[in-house]
Design a protein around this motif. Structure first.
Motif, PDB file in Angstrom:
ATOM      1  N   ASN A 150      34.474 -53.950 -38.062  1.00  0.00           N
ATOM      2  CA  ASN A 150      35.646 -54.306 -38.866  1.00  0.00           C
ATOM      3  C   ASN A 150      35.532 -53.633 -40.226  1.00  0.00           C
ATOM      4  O   ASN A 150      34.578 -53.864 -40.958  1.00  0.00           O
ATOM      5  CB  ASN A 150      35.734 -55.826 -39.071  1.00  0.00           C
ATOM      6  CG  ASN A 150      36.082 -56.552 -37.798  1.00  0.00           C
ATOM      7  OD1 ASN A 150      36.949 -56.126 -37.055  1.00  0.00           O
ATOM      8  ND2 ASN A 150      35.392 -57.653 -37.535  1.00  0.00           N
ATOM      9  N   THR A 153      39.896 -54.930 -42.134  1.00  0.00           N
ATOM     10  CA  THR A 153      40.832 -55.481 -41.154  1.00  0.00           C
ATOM     11  C   THR A 153      41.633 -56.622 -41.802  1.00  0.00           C
ATOM     12  O   THR A 153      41.049 -57.483 -42.454  1.00  0.00           O
ATOM     13  CB  THR A 153      40.057 -56.038 -39.948  1.00  0.00           C
ATOM     14  OG1 THR A 153      39.226 -54.996 -39.424  1.00  0.00           O
ATOM     15  CG2 THR A 153      40.996 -56.532 -38.866  1.00  0.00           C
ATOM     16  N   ASP A 204      29.694 -60.549 -42.004  1.00  0.00           N
ATOM     17  CA  ASP A 204      31.115 -60.291 -42.240  1.00  0.00           C
ATOM     18  C   ASP A 204      31.467 -60.757 -43.644  1.00  0.00           C
ATOM     19  O   ASP A 204      31.159 -61.894 -44.014  1.00  0.00           O
ATOM     20  CB  ASP A 204      31.986 -61.040 -41.224  1.00  0.00           C
ATOM     21  CG  ASP A 204      31.842 -60.478 -39.824  1.00  0.00           C
ATOM     22  OD1 ASP A 204      31.867 -59.248 -39.688  1.00  0.00           O
ATOM     23  OD2 ASP A 204      31.688 -61.275 -38.882  1.00  0.00           O
ATOM     24  N   ALA A 205      32.086 -59.902 -44.404  1.00  0.00           N
ATOM     25  CA  ALA A 205      32.483 -60.231 -45.774  1.00  0.00           C
ATOM     26  C   ALA A 205      34.006 -60.236 -45.871  1.00  0.00           C
ATOM     27  O   ALA A 205      34.670 -59.305 -45.406  1.00  0.00           O
ATOM     28  CB  ALA A 205      31.915 -59.208 -46.752  1.00  0.00           C
ATOM     29  N   VAL A 206      34.545 -61.291 -46.457  1.00  0.00           N
ATOM     30  CA  VAL A 206      35.994 -61.379 -46.693  1.00  0.00           C
ATOM     31  C   VAL A 206      36.252 -60.981 -48.137  1.00  0.00           C
ATOM     32  O   VAL A 206      35.705 -61.567 -49.068  1.00  0.00           O
ATOM     33  CB  VAL A 206      36.524 -62.798 -46.412  1.00  0.00           C
ATOM     34  CG1 VAL A 206      38.019 -62.867 -46.739  1.00  0.00           C
ATOM     35  CG2 VAL A 206      36.285 -63.176 -44.956  1.00  0.00           C
ATOM     36  N   ASP A 208      38.858 -60.823 -50.978  1.00  0.00           N
ATOM     37  CA  ASP A 208      40.149 -61.345 -51.449  1.00  0.00           C
ATOM     38  C   ASP A 208      40.651 -60.463 -52.580  1.00  0.00           C
ATOM     39  O   ASP A 208      40.138 -60.526 -53.696  1.00  0.00           O
ATOM     40  CB  ASP A 208      39.986 -62.787 -51.935  1.00  0.00           C
ATOM     41  CG  ASP A 208      39.621 -63.737 -50.798  1.00  0.00           C
ATOM     42  OD1 ASP A 208      40.271 -63.663 -49.748  1.00  0.00           O
ATOM     43  OD2 ASP A 208      38.679 -64.529 -50.980  1.00  0.00           O
ATOM     44  N   SER A 254      43.824 -60.471 -48.209  1.00  0.00           N
ATOM     45  CA  SER A 254      42.379 -60.386 -47.985  1.00  0.00           C
ATOM     46  C   SER A 254      42.127 -59.483 -46.788  1.00  0.00           C
ATOM     47  O   SER A 254      42.998 -59.284 -45.938  1.00  0.00           O
ATOM     48  CB  SER A 254      41.768 -61.770 -47.738  1.00  0.00           C
ATOM     49  OG  SER A 254      42.236 -62.311 -46.521  1.00  0.00           O
ATOM     50  N   THR A 256      38.754 -58.159 -44.025  1.00  0.00           N
ATOM     51  CA  THR A 256      37.396 -58.413 -43.546  1.00  0.00           C
ATOM     52  C   THR A 256      36.656 -57.103 -43.357  1.00  0.00           C
ATOM     53  O   THR A 256      37.194 -56.145 -42.793  1.00  0.00           O
ATOM     54  CB  THR A 256      37.426 -59.173 -42.213  1.00  0.00           C
ATOM     55  OG1 THR A 256      38.059 -60.434 -42.407  1.00  0.00           O
ATOM     56  CG2 THR A 256      36.004 -59.392 -41.690  1.00  0.00           C
ATOM     57  N   CYS A 257      35.434 -57.060 -43.857  1.00  0.00           N
ATOM     58  CA  CYS A 257      34.538 -55.923 -43.637  1.00  0.00           C
ATOM     59  C   CYS A 257      33.259 -56.424 -42.986  1.00  0.00           C
ATOM     60  O   CYS A 257      32.693 -57.423 -43.433  1.00  0.00           O
ATOM     61  CB  CYS A 257      34.187 -55.236 -44.959  1.00  0.00           C
ATOM     62  SG  CYS A 257      35.265 -53.864 -45.372  1.00  0.00           S
ATOM     63  N   SER A 258      32.820 -55.720 -41.955  1.00  0.00           N
ATOM     64  CA  SER A 258      31.535 -56.031 -41.320  1.00  0.00           C
ATOM     65  C   SER A 258      30.483 -55.049 -41.810  1.00  0.00           C
ATOM     66  O   SER A 258      30.764 -53.860 -41.986  1.00  0.00           O
ATOM     67  CB  SER A 258      31.652 -55.923 -39.795  1.00  0.00           C
ATOM     68  OG  SER A 258      32.564 -56.866 -39.299  1.00  0.00           O
TER      69      SER A 258
END
Length: 269
Positions: A150, A153, A204-206, A208, A254, A256-258
């Motif tokens: 991700n 995403t 996984d980092a969200v 914002d 926001s 999402t990055c993995s």
């Protein structure tokens, strides 16, 4: 479309990239520093160093007895890094504009060799990792961070769809695909490090970004800026307006990055 233009992309993305690092320290910088576990007097090699966030903080810990070599292909990134080092009073970092594939280092010279979201830009992944590993002292460590499956995403997919509509024969080439397969990355690392223990943490980092402007700046501070380089100014303005309108209409603020954080400690011999 030609192959990914690292130099051109990050020359233009330096300012937005620096803002991302400042806005989301918990996404890259803080986890990376935790993996590095810097000690006073450490010698560190960082490539590509980007805008210097991690290496400047690392050298504040290493202190005046430590030393770092930080390399990036983008002169704009290096200028940002130098400014951050000066503002922080850090003087023991040599910042160098150079292609990381062409750079040469002394063997077994560094306590920590680090590459955050850089290995996938290498012309040959195995050769690059082997060069980094050779630079690690016995008892030292190799620290890398790669993108997972991700990457921003869902706004990345929306952006790429619109980019293909506006650019004739646009070939979507995401260089991070080579390292998002963590089984493959581990296999290459095991070969390079001759079977030493590899520690991998997936997270996984969200992110914002709060506003449509923030979302656009986030995209343009990453490798996705590469696709705007092939567009006319008119199409760039159109896709920016459409992306902001989509984010606003869908209240999508926001992404999402993995990430995969990898460390390998070299045995003492």
């Amino acid at each position: 479309m030609a192959e990914f233009d690292s130099r051109g992309t990050f020359q233009k993305a330096a300012n937005e990239y620096a803002k991302i690092q400042d806005a989301f320290p918990d996404v890259i910088c803080e986890p990376l520093l935790a993996d590095m576990a810097v000690k006073e007097g450490d010698r560190i090699l960082d490539l590509p160093c980007g805008t210097g966030d991690s290496i400047v903080k690392a050298m504040q810990i290493a202190g005046p007895s430590g030393h770092a070599l930080a390399i990036d292909i983008s002169a704009s990134m290096i200028e940002e890094a130098k400014e951050k080092a000066e503002a922080a009073g850090v003087k023991n970092v040599d910042f160098v504009v150079e292609d990381m594939d062409k750079a040469q280092f002394d063997t077994a010279a560094y306590d920590i060799v680090v590459s955050a979201n850089g290995p996938f830009f290498a012309a040959d992944l195995k050769t690059f990792l082997a060069k980094m590993w050779d630079a690690v002292k016995p008892g030292g460590k190799l620290v890398t961070m790669t993108l997972g499956r991700n990457f921003l995403t869902p706004i990345s997919g929306i952006f790429l769809d619109r980019a293909q509509i506006r650019t004739e024969d646009l070939r979507i080439s995401t260089p991070w695909n080579i390292t998002e397969d963590i089984a493959y990355f581990r296999e290459v690392l095991e070969e390079v490090t001759r079977g030493q223990r590899i520690n991998i943490i997936h997270r996984d980092a969200v992110m914002d970004y709060q506003t449509a402007d923030g979302g656009w700046n986030l995209l343009m501070g990453t490798a996705f800026r590469n696709y705007t380089l092939a567009m006319s100014p008119e199409h760039q303005a159109e896709i920016e307006a459409e992306m902001k309108e989509w984010m606003q209409a869908n209240r999508q603020f926001s992404a999402t990055c993995s990430f995969n954080n990898i460390t390998v400690v070299k045995d003492n011999v």
